[in-house]
Design a protein around this motif. Structure first.
Motif, PDB file in Angstrom:
ATOM      1  N   LEU A  33       0.753  -1.054   0.043  1.00  0.00           N
ATOM      2  CA  LEU A  33      -0.001   0.006   0.027  1.00  0.00           C
ATOM      3  C   LEU A  33       0.747   1.360  -0.033  1.00  0.00           C
ATOM      4  CD1 LEU A  33      -3.263  -0.430   2.461  1.00  0.00           C
ATOM      5  CD2 LEU A  33      -3.015   0.464   0.367  1.00  0.00           C
TER       6      LEU A  33
ATOM      7  N   ASN B 130      -8.477  -0.334  -3.429  1.00  0.00           N
ATOM      8  CA  ASN B 130      -7.503   0.532  -2.995  1.00  0.00           C
ATOM      9  C   ASN B 130      -6.854   1.565  -3.765  1.00  0.00           C
ATOM     10  OD1 ASN B 130      -7.489  -0.313  -0.094  1.00  0.00           O
ATOM     11  ND2 ASN B 130      -7.151  -2.171  -1.225  1.00  0.00           N
TER      12      ASN B 130
ATOM     13  N   TYR C 161      -8.574  -6.010  -5.173  1.00  0.00           N
ATOM     14  CA  TYR C 161      -7.774  -5.373  -4.149  1.00  0.00           C
ATOM     15  C   TYR C 161      -7.354  -3.916  -4.512  1.00  0.00           C
ATOM     16  CZ  TYR C 161      -4.149  -4.152  -0.992  1.00  0.00           C
ATOM     17  OH  TYR C 161      -3.592  -3.323   0.041  1.00  0.00           O
ATOM     18  N   TRP C 162      -6.923  -3.574  -5.588  1.00  0.00           N
ATOM     19  CA  TRP C 162      -6.625  -2.432  -6.081  1.00  0.00           C
ATOM     20  C   TRP C 162      -7.817  -1.890  -6.927  1.00  0.00           C
ATOM     21  CZ3 TRP C 162      -2.894  -0.321  -3.744  1.00  0.00           C
ATOM     22  CH2 TRP C 162      -1.860  -0.753  -3.258  1.00  0.00           C
TER      23      TRP C 162
ATOM     24  N   LYS D   4      -8.983   4.627  -3.643  1.00  0.00           N
ATOM     25  CA  LYS D   4      -8.795   5.373  -2.435  1.00  0.00           C
ATOM     26  C   LYS D   4      -7.669   6.106  -2.292  1.00  0.00           C
ATOM     27  CE  LYS D   4     -11.805   1.760  -0.084  1.00  0.00           C
ATOM     28  NZ  LYS D   4     -11.575   0.501   0.442  1.00  0.00           N
TER      29      LYS D   4
ATOM     30  N   GLU E  27     -12.022  -3.853  -3.228  1.00  0.00           N
ATOM     31  CA  GLU E  27     -11.455  -2.751  -2.140  1.00  0.00           C
ATOM     32  C   GLU E  27     -11.348  -1.433  -2.789  1.00  0.00           C
ATOM     33  OE1 GLU E  27      -9.058  -6.340   0.392  1.00  0.00           O
ATOM     34  OE2 GLU E  27      -8.728  -4.059   0.796  1.00  0.00           O
TER      35      GLU E  27
END
Ligand SMILES: Nc1nc(O)c(N)c(N[C@@H]2O[C@H](COP(=O)(O)O)[C@@H](O)[C@H]2O)n1
Ligand SMILES: [Zn+2]
Length: 361
Positions: free
Chosen positions: A82, A132, A120-121, A135, A130
């Motif tokens: 991350l 990410n 995930y990404w 985000k 998610e």
């Protein structure tokens, strides 16, 4: 949060948000062809694998090489990835101002990487992932809102503008603080090393739109566009600061006082206003959006030279703009030279108008 903006392929709308868009970044003095190259190479501690990915011919190739070596991914990768991605994204927008303005242009829309391959990404394709990457992009957007020059000006949109001097691009900007609009007209191309012919023009409705002979603005505007077209490239920043920042109606009041004998400075002061209320700090952002760092400045006004120096812009040359001297603006132009330090050489041609200069200003 406003409706969601989905992105994925670099060539799609909002593709600049993708790690597969080729925007180089420099991190700790190392140059990477894209954020994807940087992210994938950081999965590996072995320099041979890192370098193979670093020098891959495309973000796709870097991605594939990372899958090829996936048995050798560093053991702590899940705990650091991350932060690695955040570093890549923040450096991308720090090093590419135009992208930063485009990211801010997404306003408060949710950003989602619409990837059915990555929950995930991305959003996993079904919106349940998610996200990410989205985000981190929204976090970067919030960070940019607070720092110069993005806290002073925002890019809005661009269009084509055919004019009698040539076809310019028209770029709209707005100050977030007060919603004041400004525009830039651009012609041709340049690199960050170019000294771009540039005019910083303050709005003058009477001169620019009504061809008033009472000032020299309209003559300077038309001459600037003509010179930029002749040069084949250049920028005209049109700052909506009518009346040296006092506004149109106050300028009419100032003109009225000048009809009764005040000069252009005395009139402002007698209205209880400053001689010049303009400010230029937001110009830094407009020029960084346009990738302009060095300019040949079309102006007589020393204030504009100082202002641009304060915007980290290198002025390689001042190009004088003594245009349209006539009996109606002779005293006004001379007052700007005498009382505001304007570098104006009226010359023998212009001096001819002293004798029959109109006394109203
Ligand atoms: N306040 C005011 N009084 C006058 O008499 C004026 N002629 C103007 N004109 C404004 O000045 C700006 C252009 O001046 P520079 O040559 O760029 O210094 C522009 O805003 C005009 O509206 N203003
Ligand atoms: Zn004017």
């Amino acid at each position: 949060m406003d409706e969601t903006i989905f992105f994925y392929e670099p060539d799609d709308p909002y593709g600049f948000l993708s790690n597969f868009a080729c925007y180089p970044i420099v991190v700790e003095e190392e140059k990477w062809s894209s954020t994807e190259h940087y992210y994938q190479a950081n999965k590996f501690l072995k320099s041979q694998m890192r370098d193979e990915i670093k020098y891959a011919g495309s973000p796709d190739e870097a991605f594939k090489l990372s899958r090829h070596y996936e048995k050798h991914i560093r053991e702590d990768w899940s705990s650091v990835k991350l932060e690695v991605m955040k570093k890549a994204i923040f450096e991308k927008f720090a090093q590419h101002p135009k992208l930063a303005f485009l990211l801010l242009n997404t306003e408060d829309h949710e950003l989602k990487e619409h990837s059915h391959k990555d929950a995930y990404w991305g959003d996993g394709g079904n919106g349940k992932g998610e996200n990410n990457l989205g985000k981190i992009l929204m976090e970067a957007r919030e960070f940019l809102k607070e720092i110069r020059p993005y806290n002073l000006i925002r890019y809005v949109d661009s269009s084509i503008l055919p004019t009698e001097w040539g076809t310019f691009a028209l770029h709209g900007f707005v100050e977030p603080e007060n919603q004041q609009e400004h525009v830039a007209l651009t012609l041709g191309k340049w690199t960050a090393d170019s000294a771009v012919l540039t005019r910083l023009h303050s709005e003058c409705l009477t001169g620019d739109a009504f061809a008033s002979m009472r000032c020299d603005c309209g003559y300077q505007l038309r001459k600037s566009l003509e010179l930029i077209a002749k040069q084949g490239s250049g920028v005209l920043l049109y700052l909506r600061q009518e009346g040296r920042g006092i506004g149109l109606l106050n300028k009419i009041k100032a003109y009225h006082l000048q009809d009764d004998g005040d000069d252009t400075i005395e009139a402002n002061l007698n209205l209880g206003l400053a001689a010049d209320m303009r400010y230029y700090d937001f110009v830094e952002g407009m020029l960084s959006y346009l990738n302009v760092k060095k300019i040949r400045l079309l102006t007589n006004n020393p204030e504009k030279i100082n202002a641009l120096n304060n915007c980290n812009i290198e002025i390689t040359e001042r190009v004088p703009m003594v245009e349209g001297i006539n009996p109606y603006n002779f005293n006004y132009v001379e007052t700007k030279a005498m009382k505001m330090g304007h570098k104006i050489d009226i010359g023998p041609e212009g001096q001819r108008f002293r004798a029959n200069a109109k006394t109203y200003n």
